[in-house]
Design an enzyme around this catalytic site. Structure first.
Site, short mmCIF file in Angstrom:
data_model
loop_
_atom_site.label_atom_id
_atom_site.label_comp_id
_atom_site.label_asym_id
_atom_site.label_seq_id
_atom_site.Cartn_x
_atom_site.Cartn_y
_atom_site.Cartn_z
N ASN A 9 0.87 -1.18 0.00
CA ASN A 9 0.00 0.00 0.00
C ASN A 9 0.91 1.23 0.00
O ASN A 9 1.46 1.59 1.03
CB ASN A 9 -0.89 -0.04 1.25
CG ASN A 9 -1.73 1.21 1.41
OD1 ASN A 9 -1.80 2.04 0.49
ND2 ASN A 9 -2.37 1.36 2.56
N LYS A 11 0.09 4.22 -0.37
CA LYS A 11 -0.61 5.42 0.16
C LYS A 11 -0.38 6.61 -0.78
O LYS A 11 -0.26 6.42 -1.99
CB LYS A 11 -0.14 5.69 1.59
CG LYS A 11 -0.27 4.44 2.47
CD LYS A 11 -0.16 4.70 3.93
CE LYS A 11 -0.31 3.39 4.67
NZ LYS A 11 -0.26 3.54 6.12
N HIS A 95 -9.72 1.23 4.66
CA HIS A 95 -8.45 1.46 5.38
C HIS A 95 -8.68 2.44 6.53
O HIS A 95 -9.48 3.37 6.40
CB HIS A 95 -7.39 2.00 4.41
CG HIS A 95 -6.02 2.01 5.01
ND1 HIS A 95 -5.62 3.00 5.88
CD2 HIS A 95 -5.00 1.14 4.92
CE1 HIS A 95 -4.38 2.73 6.28
NE2 HIS A 95 -3.98 1.60 5.71
N GLU A 97 -7.10 4.88 7.55
CA GLU A 97 -6.89 6.29 7.20
C GLU A 97 -8.11 6.87 6.49
O GLU A 97 -8.42 8.05 6.63
CB GLU A 97 -5.61 6.44 6.35
CG GLU A 97 -4.36 6.26 7.22
CD GLU A 97 -3.16 5.68 6.50
OE1 GLU A 97 -3.12 5.67 5.26
OE2 GLU A 97 -2.23 5.21 7.20
N GLU A 167 -5.66 -4.72 10.62
CA GLU A 167 -4.67 -3.67 10.79
C GLU A 167 -4.97 -2.87 12.05
O GLU A 167 -5.79 -1.93 12.01
CB GLU A 167 -4.69 -2.73 9.59
CG GLU A 167 -4.32 -3.39 8.28
CD GLU A 167 -3.70 -2.40 7.32
OE1 GLU A 167 -2.58 -2.63 6.88
OE2 GLU A 167 -4.34 -1.37 7.02
N GLY A 173 2.09 2.63 10.73
CA GLY A 173 3.02 3.75 10.58
C GLY A 173 3.73 4.15 11.86
O GLY A 173 4.38 5.19 11.92
N SER A 213 3.12 -1.75 10.46
CA SER A 213 4.57 -1.78 10.72
C SER A 213 5.22 -3.13 10.37
O SER A 213 6.12 -3.59 11.08
CB SER A 213 4.87 -1.39 12.16
OG SER A 213 4.47 -0.05 12.39
P1 PGA Z 1 2.58 0.58 7.66
O1 PGA Z 1 1.12 0.74 7.00
O2 PGA Z 1 3.16 -0.70 7.13
O3 PGA Z 1 3.32 1.79 7.23
O4 PGA Z 1 2.37 0.51 9.14
C1 PGA Z 1 0.28 -0.36 6.78
C2 PGA Z 1 -1.02 0.06 6.19
O5 PGA Z 1 -1.50 1.16 6.52
O6 PGA Z 1 -1.61 -0.65 5.37
#
Ligand code: PGA
Length: 249
Positions: A9, A11, A95, A97, A167, A173, A213
């Site tokens: 992803n 983003k 997601h 976000e 998640e 993140g 992460s």
């Molecule tokens: P990250 O994000 O690996 O940077 O923690 C994962 C995600 O949001 O799908």
């Protein structure tokens, strides 16, 4: 047997030229990888260029979001038909976000899951609790509500085309991943919910990814867990070197 799926992803990262350069590197480093399904989800603006570069490659293409309508007056949105024409196979939906910054709720996400399936796109449906919810012992409740509400009116036939991504919001993140045991516990719970809603066999066949992460250093231990079927990778998917390491865990 559930084939491991490692999805990237990106983003809101990588311009079109940066996307092209990352894909070229990934194609090289992931050439002979067997027994894995690999998917990249670039930003909308890069989908066309990446789609062309991925022709005849083993790497699949996904989008990070979509609207539920085929077309219409929805300024700034992208429809399932548009994604299909760009050879997208997957679409990330729900997601955290999107839930947090764009106020997407389970009803809207459910509409998107239905629309994706209608258009032959496989949803990667994201669910997960916040740190506050985990501390208040609400994790299972939150997971149950998000999963059941997002899967309203999804048939047994269709659920096999859906990939679930657990998640935990506190792991995204932050550099702090859920431990393999913490993730496995929730994955087992997700599978039990799928088994109740559909049946045991269907639940056994549905893939449940972990995200939050994921790095080259922790993927191996996460993948040792019986119910973790792959990963949705954000930050560590932005460099070919680290993403390739994760894929080849
Ligand atoms: P990250 O994000 O690996 O940077 O923690 C994962 C995600 O949001 O799908």
């Amino acid at each position: 047997m559930r084939k491991p799926l490692i999805a990237a992803n990106w983003k809101m990262n990588k311009t079109v030229s940066e996307s092209a350069s990352l894909i070229k590197k990934l194609k090289k480093s992931l050439k002979n990888v067997k027994n894995r399904e690999i998917v990249v989800c670039p930003p909308f603006a890069s989908l066309s260029a990446v789609s062309k570069l991925l022709k005849n490659s083993e790497i699949g293409l996904g989008a990070q979001n979509m609207h539920f309508a085929d077309e219409g007056a929805f300024t700034g949105e992208i429809s399932p038909l548009m994604l299909k024409e760009l050879n997208c196979e997957y679409v990330i939906l729900g997601h955290s976000e999107r839930r947090q910054h764009f106020k997407e709720d389970d009803d809207l996400i459910n509409k998107k899951v239905i629309a994706a399936l209608k258009n032959n796109l496989k949803p990667i449906l994201c669910i997960g609790e916040t740190l506050k919810q985990r501390k208040n012992n609400q994790t299972f409740n939150i997971i149950k509500n998000q999963l059941i509400n997002s899967l309203k009116n999804i048939s047994k036939n269709n659920i096999l085309k859906v990939v679930i991504a657990y998640e935990p919001v506190w792991a995204i993140g932050t550099g702090v991943n859920a431990t393999p045991k913490q993730a496995e516990e929730v994955h087992v719970f997700i599978r039990s919910l799928l088994s109740e809603k559909y049946d045991k066999k269907t639940a056994e066949e549905t893939r449940v990814l972990y995200g939050g992460s994921v790095k080259p250093e922790n993927i191996k231990d996460l993948m040792k867990e019986e119910n973790i079927d792959g990963a949705l990778v954000g930050g560590a998917s932005l460099s070919a070197e680290s993403f390739a390491k994760i894929v080849k865990y």
